[in-house]
Design a protein around this motif. Structure first.
Motif, PDB file in Angstrom:
ATOM      1  N   ASP A  75      14.648  59.386  79.860  1.00  0.00           N
ATOM      2  CA  ASP A  75      13.595  58.689  80.601  1.00  0.00           C
ATOM      3  C   ASP A  75      12.219  59.292  80.305  1.00  0.00           C
ATOM      4  OD1 ASP A  75      15.218  57.028  82.977  1.00  0.00           O
ATOM      5  OD2 ASP A  75      16.240  58.818  82.282  1.00  0.00           O
ATOM      6  N   ALA A  76      12.138  60.629  80.360  1.00  0.00           N
ATOM      7  CA  ALA A  76      10.859  61.299  80.105  1.00  0.00           C
ATOM      8  C   ALA A  76      10.444  61.137  78.648  1.00  0.00           C
ATOM      9  CB  ALA A  76      10.958  62.779  80.469  1.00  0.00           C
ATOM     10  N   GLY A  77      11.403  61.276  77.734  1.00  0.00           N
ATOM     11  CA  GLY A  77      11.084  61.130  76.311  1.00  0.00           C
ATOM     12  C   GLY A  77      10.590  59.732  75.983  1.00  0.00           C
ATOM     13  N   PHE A  78      11.256  58.734  76.543  1.00  0.00           N
ATOM     14  CA  PHE A  78      10.839  57.350  76.314  1.00  0.00           C
ATOM     15  C   PHE A  78       9.437  57.113  76.869  1.00  0.00           C
ATOM     16  CE2 PHE A  78      10.522  53.066  78.189  1.00  0.00           C
ATOM     17  CZ  PHE A  78      10.573  52.291  77.033  1.00  0.00           C
ATOM     18  N   ALA A  79       9.181  57.566  78.098  1.00  0.00           N
ATOM     19  CA  ALA A  79       7.870  57.352  78.719  1.00  0.00           C
ATOM     20  C   ALA A  79       6.758  57.977  77.884  1.00  0.00           C
ATOM     21  CB  ALA A  79       7.862  57.912  80.136  1.00  0.00           C
ATOM     22  N   ARG A  80       7.006  59.144  77.337  1.00  0.00           N
ATOM     23  CA  ARG A  80       5.973  59.811  76.531  1.00  0.00           C
ATOM     24  C   ARG A  80       5.782  59.125  75.182  1.00  0.00           C
ATOM     25  NH1 ARG A  80       8.774  65.302  78.326  1.00  0.00           N
ATOM     26  NH2 ARG A  80       7.405  65.909  80.051  1.00  0.00           N
ATOM     27  N   ASP A  81       6.884  58.879  74.464  1.00  0.00           N
ATOM     28  CA  ASP A  81       6.770  58.317  73.117  1.00  0.00           C
ATOM     29  C   ASP A  81       6.243  56.886  73.142  1.00  0.00           C
ATOM     30  OD1 ASP A  81       7.652  60.653  71.984  1.00  0.00           O
ATOM     31  OD2 ASP A  81       9.699  59.973  71.618  1.00  0.00           O
ATOM     32  N   MET A  82       6.694  56.099  74.131  1.00  0.00           N
ATOM     33  CA  MET A  82       6.239  54.715  74.168  1.00  0.00           C
ATOM     34  C   MET A  82       4.770  54.625  74.586  1.00  0.00           C
ATOM     35  SD  MET A  82       7.188  51.753  73.285  1.00  0.00           S
ATOM     36  CE  MET A  82       8.951  51.483  73.315  1.00  0.00           C
ATOM     37  N   GLN A  83       4.289  55.587  75.353  1.00  0.00           N
ATOM     38  CA  GLN A  83       2.853  55.609  75.652  1.00  0.00           C
ATOM     39  C   GLN A  83       2.035  55.743  74.375  1.00  0.00           C
ATOM     40  OE1 GLN A  83       0.932  57.591  79.154  1.00  0.00           O
ATOM     41  NE2 GLN A  83       2.911  58.609  79.271  1.00  0.00           N
ATOM     42  N   LEU A 127       5.798  59.804  85.022  1.00  0.00           N
ATOM     43  CA  LEU A 127       5.807  61.224  84.662  1.00  0.00           C
ATOM     44  C   LEU A 127       5.126  62.063  85.739  1.00  0.00           C
ATOM     45  CD1 LEU A 127       5.004  60.848  80.860  1.00  0.00           C
ATOM     46  CD2 LEU A 127       7.148  61.699  81.822  1.00  0.00           C
ATOM     47  N   GLU A 128       4.025  61.573  86.272  1.00  0.00           N
ATOM     48  CA  GLU A 128       3.328  62.310  87.323  1.00  0.00           C
ATOM     49  C   GLU A 128       4.176  62.370  88.591  1.00  0.00           C
ATOM     50  OE1 GLU A 128      -0.422  60.352  87.643  1.00  0.00           O
ATOM     51  OE2 GLU A 128      -1.253  61.288  85.846  1.00  0.00           O
ATOM     52  N   THR A 129       4.840  61.278  88.931  1.00  0.00           N
ATOM     53  CA  THR A 129       5.720  61.263  90.105  1.00  0.00           C
ATOM     54  C   THR A 129       6.879  62.245  89.932  1.00  0.00           C
ATOM     55  OG1 THR A 129       5.191  58.957  90.596  1.00  0.00           O
ATOM     56  CG2 THR A 129       7.254  59.823  91.504  1.00  0.00           C
ATOM     57  N   TRP A 130       7.398  62.328  88.728  1.00  0.00           N
ATOM     58  CA  TRP A 130       8.529  63.226  88.463  1.00  0.00           C
ATOM     59  C   TRP A 130       8.101  64.682  88.348  1.00  0.00           C
ATOM     60  CZ3 TRP A 130      10.211  59.727  83.781  1.00  0.00           C
ATOM     61  CH2 TRP A 130      10.692  58.503  84.284  1.00  0.00           C
ATOM     62  N   GLY A 131       6.806  64.934  88.393  1.00  0.00           N
ATOM     63  CA  GLY A 131       6.324  66.306  88.268  1.00  0.00           C
ATOM     64  C   GLY A 131       6.428  66.848  86.849  1.00  0.00           C
ATOM     65  N   ARG A 136       4.055  65.723  75.317  1.00  0.00           N
ATOM     66  CA  ARG A 136       5.403  66.063  74.856  1.00  0.00           C
ATOM     67  C   ARG A 136       5.629  67.571  74.882  1.00  0.00           C
ATOM     68  NH1 ARG A 136       3.947  62.749  70.241  1.00  0.00           N
ATOM     69  NH2 ARG A 136       4.834  60.643  70.362  1.00  0.00           N
ATOM     70  N   SER A 137       6.862  67.959  75.144  1.00  0.00           N
ATOM     71  CA  SER A 137       7.240  69.366  75.054  1.00  0.00           C
ATOM     72  C   SER A 137       8.153  69.609  73.854  1.00  0.00           C
ATOM     73  CB  SER A 137       7.961  69.805  76.339  1.00  0.00           C
ATOM     74  OG  SER A 137       9.110  69.017  76.559  1.00  0.00           O
ATOM     75  N   PRO A 140       8.518  64.211  68.677  1.00  0.00           N
ATOM     76  CA  PRO A 140       8.686  62.802  69.034  1.00  0.00           C
ATOM     77  C   PRO A 140      10.098  62.316  68.717  1.00  0.00           C
ATOM     78  CG  PRO A 140       6.638  63.136  67.826  1.00  0.00           C
ATOM     79  CD  PRO A 140       7.402  64.416  67.742  1.00  0.00           C
ATOM     80  N   MET A 141      10.630  61.487  69.610  1.00  0.00           N
ATOM     81  CA  MET A 141      11.921  60.819  69.449  1.00  0.00           C
ATOM     82  C   MET A 141      13.115  61.774  69.465  1.00  0.00           C
ATOM     83  SD  MET A 141      10.765  57.935  66.632  1.00  0.00           S
ATOM     84  CE  MET A 141      12.023  56.728  67.062  1.00  0.00           C
ATOM     85  N   ALA A 142      12.895  63.021  69.888  1.00  0.00           N
ATOM     86  CA  ALA A 142      14.017  63.961  69.992  1.00  0.00           C
ATOM     87  C   ALA A 142      15.045  63.461  71.002  1.00  0.00           C
ATOM     88  CB  ALA A 142      13.505  65.342  70.386  1.00  0.00           C
ATOM     89  N   TRP A 143      14.559  62.793  72.039  1.00  0.00           N
ATOM     90  CA  TRP A 143      15.476  62.251  73.063  1.00  0.00           C
ATOM     91  C   TRP A 143      16.412  61.205  72.476  1.00  0.00           C
ATOM     92  CZ3 TRP A 143      15.345  57.017  74.343  1.00  0.00           C
ATOM     93  CH2 TRP A 143      14.246  56.294  73.844  1.00  0.00           C
ATOM     94  N   MET A 144      15.938  60.448  71.487  1.00  0.00           N
ATOM     95  CA  MET A 144      16.775  59.437  70.854  1.00  0.00           C
ATOM     96  C   MET A 144      17.877  60.076  70.019  1.00  0.00           C
ATOM     97  SD  MET A 144      14.014  56.467  69.729  1.00  0.00           S
ATOM     98  CE  MET A 144      15.296  55.427  68.997  1.00  0.00           C
ATOM     99  N   GLU A 145      17.530  61.138  69.324  1.00  0.00           N
ATOM    100  CA  GLU A 145      18.548  61.838  68.530  1.00  0.00           C
ATOM    101  C   GLU A 145      19.611  62.452  69.425  1.00  0.00           C
ATOM    102  OE1 GLU A 145      17.239  63.657  64.628  1.00  0.00           O
ATOM    103  OE2 GLU A 145      15.406  63.927  65.813  1.00  0.00           O
ATOM    104  N   ARG A 146      19.196  63.043  70.550  1.00  0.00           N
ATOM    105  CA  ARG A 146      20.177  63.620  71.486  1.00  0.00           C
ATOM    106  C   ARG A 146      21.107  62.550  72.051  1.00  0.00           C
ATOM    107  NH1 ARG A 146      15.957  66.902  73.192  1.00  0.00           N
ATOM    108  NH2 ARG A 146      15.392  65.437  74.839  1.00  0.00           N
ATOM    109  N   ALA A 147      20.560  61.352  72.236  1.00  0.00           N
ATOM    110  CA  ALA A 147      21.353  60.269  72.813  1.00  0.00           C
ATOM    111  C   ALA A 147      22.179  59.523  71.764  1.00  0.00           C
ATOM    112  CB  ALA A 147      20.443  59.296  73.547  1.00  0.00           C
ATOM    113  N   GLY A 148      22.104  59.975  70.513  1.00  0.00           N
ATOM    114  CA  GLY A 148      22.912  59.359  69.467  1.00  0.00           C
ATOM    115  C   GLY A 148      22.296  58.143  68.815  1.00  0.00           C
TER     116      GLY A 148
END
Length: 247
Positions: A75-83, A127-131, A136-137, A140-148
């Motif tokens: 969720d966080a990775g998508f929100a950052r990359d798609m922005q 992202l602000e609501t989630w604190g 990015r930390s 880019p797209m590292a979340w996609m690789e982790r998710a297969g």
């Protein structure tokens, strides 16, 4: 004087008075304690009820509080990359609108810019609501690789210069800024089709991997909206006898 008078001792009235005085306060104390007993019990019961309610409230807060995504979640990775992805689409749309293009391209560019800027605001707000930081930390797209959702052949997700797939290069953006009229329309449509295709791929990855219902719902909206715009732009290129980018 008779013998009875001599043997009988007179009664001292002060003795009876003292005895009465000594017993009086003790009796009053007992009566006071007895009369205050029910009231004290009511106070104690009330305090106990308040404490129990407070404990239940605290326990309920811990049990029922939201569980937000963590920093490395899809969720966080998508929100950052798609922005970031959306920011370039907005930039290209604003550029072509000032390039003397036809009304159909003007309208399309306006729709893309307003829709994607609004979606960028939603994702930043999450992202602000989630604190979580907006930046990015990780790559880019590292979340996609982790998710297969990486390339099946093991190739890197990013382009050699570090761009996410579908993103226009600096040279392409500079060229778009330099064109006017029909050439600007054609290049914009070609760049945006490629951009949208990759955006759809990223949004589809979120639909299958993100956990927050609002995030999944927005990703589905992006898939549907951008696929519709790809079909529209493909038709616009064909009307102009211009080549459609290969998939």
């Amino acid at each position: 004087m008779s013998r009875d008078d001599l043997t009988h001792e007179p009664t001292d009235p002060t003795v009876d008075d003292r005895s009465a005085d000594a017993d009086g306060p003790a009796d009053d104390t007992v009566r006071a304690e007895r009369s205050s007993g029910p009231g004290l019990r009511r106070v104690l019961l009330g305090v106990g009820a308040l404490l129990a309610a407070a404990l239940l409230f605290v326990a309920g807060w811990f049990v029922g509080r939201p569980s937000w995504p963590d920093d490395t979640s899809a969720d966080a990775g998508f929100a950052r990359d798609m922005q970031v992805h959306h920011a370039q689409a907005v930039n290209m749309s604003l550029t072509v609108r000032s390039a003397g293009v036809g009304s159909d391209v003007q309208t399309l560019a306006y729709d893309i810019a307003t829709t994607q800027e609004n979606q960028r605001g939603q994702m930043r707000g999450w992202l602000e609501t989630w604190g979580l930081p907006v930046a990015r930390s990780e790559a880019p797209m590292a979340w996609m690789e982790r998710a297969g959702h990486g390339h099946s052949n093991g190739e890197p997700m990013l382009m050699p210069d570090g761009r996410m797939p579908g993103m226009a290069s600096k040279a392409q953006l500079d060229r778009l800024s330099s064109l006017r009229g029909d050439p600007a329309e054609v290049l914009f449509l070609q760049l945006m089709i490629t951009h949208h295709r990759s955006g759809v791929t990223m949004a589809q990855a979120c639909v299958s991997s993100c956990q927050q219902p609002d995030v999944v719902a927005l990703a589905r909206t992006m898939v549907e909206g951008q696929q519709s715009e790809i079909r529209l732009m493909t038709g616009m290129l064909r009307e102009r006898d211009a080549p459609v980018p290969s998939a």
